[in-house]
Design an enzyme around this catalytic site. Structure first.
Site, PDB file in Angstrom:
ATOM      1  N   CYS A   1       0.851  -1.184   0.000  1.00  0.00           N
ATOM      2  CA  CYS A   1       0.000   0.000   0.000  1.00  0.00           C
ATOM      3  C   CYS A   1       0.888   1.235   0.000  1.00  0.00           C
ATOM      4  O   CYS A   1       1.865   1.292   0.755  1.00  0.00           O
ATOM      5  CB  CYS A   1      -0.903  -0.001   1.230  1.00  0.00           C
ATOM      6  SG  CYS A   1      -2.017   1.420   1.319  1.00  0.00           S
ATOM      7  N   HIS A  35      -9.161  -3.549  -2.400  1.00  0.00           N
ATOM      8  CA  HIS A  35      -8.215  -2.797  -1.565  1.00  0.00           C
ATOM      9  C   HIS A  35      -8.543  -1.304  -1.595  1.00  0.00           C
ATOM     10  O   HIS A  35      -8.641  -0.660  -0.550  1.00  0.00           O
ATOM     11  CB  HIS A  35      -6.785  -3.059  -2.082  1.00  0.00           C
ATOM     12  CG  HIS A  35      -5.721  -2.282  -1.396  1.00  0.00           C
ATOM     13  ND1 HIS A  35      -4.790  -2.881  -0.581  1.00  0.00           N
ATOM     14  CD2 HIS A  35      -5.415  -0.960  -1.403  1.00  0.00           C
ATOM     15  CE1 HIS A  35      -3.960  -1.959  -0.114  1.00  0.00           C
ATOM     16  NE2 HIS A  35      -4.318  -0.783  -0.604  1.00  0.00           N
ATOM     17  N   GLU A  36      -8.715  -0.758  -2.805  1.00  0.00           N
ATOM     18  CA  GLU A  36      -8.953   0.684  -2.927  1.00  0.00           C
ATOM     19  C   GLU A  36     -10.317   1.085  -2.375  1.00  0.00           C
ATOM     20  O   GLU A  36     -10.447   2.127  -1.737  1.00  0.00           O
ATOM     21  CB  GLU A  36      -8.788   1.149  -4.374  1.00  0.00           C
ATOM     22  CG  GLU A  36      -7.391   0.952  -4.941  1.00  0.00           C
ATOM     23  CD  GLU A  36      -6.262   1.514  -4.085  1.00  0.00           C
ATOM     24  OE1 GLU A  36      -6.460   2.515  -3.363  1.00  0.00           O
ATOM     25  OE2 GLU A  36      -5.155   0.934  -4.128  1.00  0.00           O
ATOM     26  N   HIS A  92     -10.268   1.570   1.314  1.00  0.00           N
ATOM     27  CA  HIS A  92      -9.776   2.891   1.738  1.00  0.00           C
ATOM     28  C   HIS A  92     -10.906   3.895   1.878  1.00  0.00           C
ATOM     29  O   HIS A  92     -10.885   4.744   2.767  1.00  0.00           O
ATOM     30  CB  HIS A  92      -8.740   3.431   0.745  1.00  0.00           C
ATOM     31  CG  HIS A  92      -7.353   2.953   0.975  1.00  0.00           C
ATOM     32  ND1 HIS A  92      -6.643   3.196   2.132  1.00  0.00           N
ATOM     33  CD2 HIS A  92      -6.518   2.238   0.177  1.00  0.00           C
ATOM     34  CE1 HIS A  92      -5.445   2.659   2.041  1.00  0.00           C
ATOM     35  NE2 HIS A  92      -5.343   2.059   0.858  1.00  0.00           N
TER      36      HIS A  92
END
Length: 177
Positions: free
Chosen positions: A95, A137-138, A141
């Site tokens: 990351c 993953h994004e 966030h």
């Protein structure tokens, strides 16, 4: 320097990384400039994805370029996962906001995401492998979830120690080991 410049990457444990992001207005023309800066920042730091909070923007915007789909790169405004499929697979993830480490994360291999493009059109993207993992993953966030919240408790303790050591060695965004 790129014509639109770059942005500063926010590093953990910045509290902004733990915030749930606000929706963008689909079709908002100011998002074009932000997206260009986000892409420039991602490429400069050898990333394959970058979310708003990673550059201090608490808005639901993500840029992705895994270099595997002919449609890439993607800019996703207000993305939401509509389907996850397959048996979960554990793989190492890095990351840009946690430089110098890779963390084992368990995710389903396939993701389908609904989003708006920069012109306000509703779109879908789906993928498995790296793209499926990057989408998940994004989007994490955008909900205030980093690798440290996505891994097992034992891996979290190990990752936090490795992260502190990596920072002490001068790790920068884009460094994964």
């Amino acid at each position: 320097m790129a014509p639109f410049g770059t942005l500063k990457i926010v590093l953990s444990p910045d509290p902004g990384l733990r915030q749930v992001c606000e929706p963008c207005t689909p079709g908002d023309k100011s998002l074009h400039k932000l997206a260009k800066k986000m892409f420039n920042t991602m490429y400069k730091n050898s990333g394959c994805g970058l979310a708003g909070p990673q550059v201090g923007v608490e808005k639901r915007i993500v840029v992705i370029d895994c270099g595997i789909e002919k449609e890439e790169p993607y800019c996703l405004v207000n993305p939401e996962i509509v389907a996850l499929e397959g048996d979960p697979v554990t793989d190492l993830e890095g990351c840009l906001s946690l430089p110098g480490i890779s963390v084992p994360i368990k995710r389903q291999p396939f993701a389908r995401v609904k989003y708006f493009d920069l012109d306000g059109n509703e779109c879908f993207v789906e993928g498995d492998g790296l793209l499926g993992r990057c989408l998940q993953h994004e989007l994490d966030h955008l909900d205030g979830i980093t690798l440290l919240e996505s891994c097992s408790p034992i891996d979290r303790i190990k990752a936090m120690k490795e992260y502190q050591e990596a920072l002490a060695r001068g790790a920068r965004p884009g460094d994964t080991e």
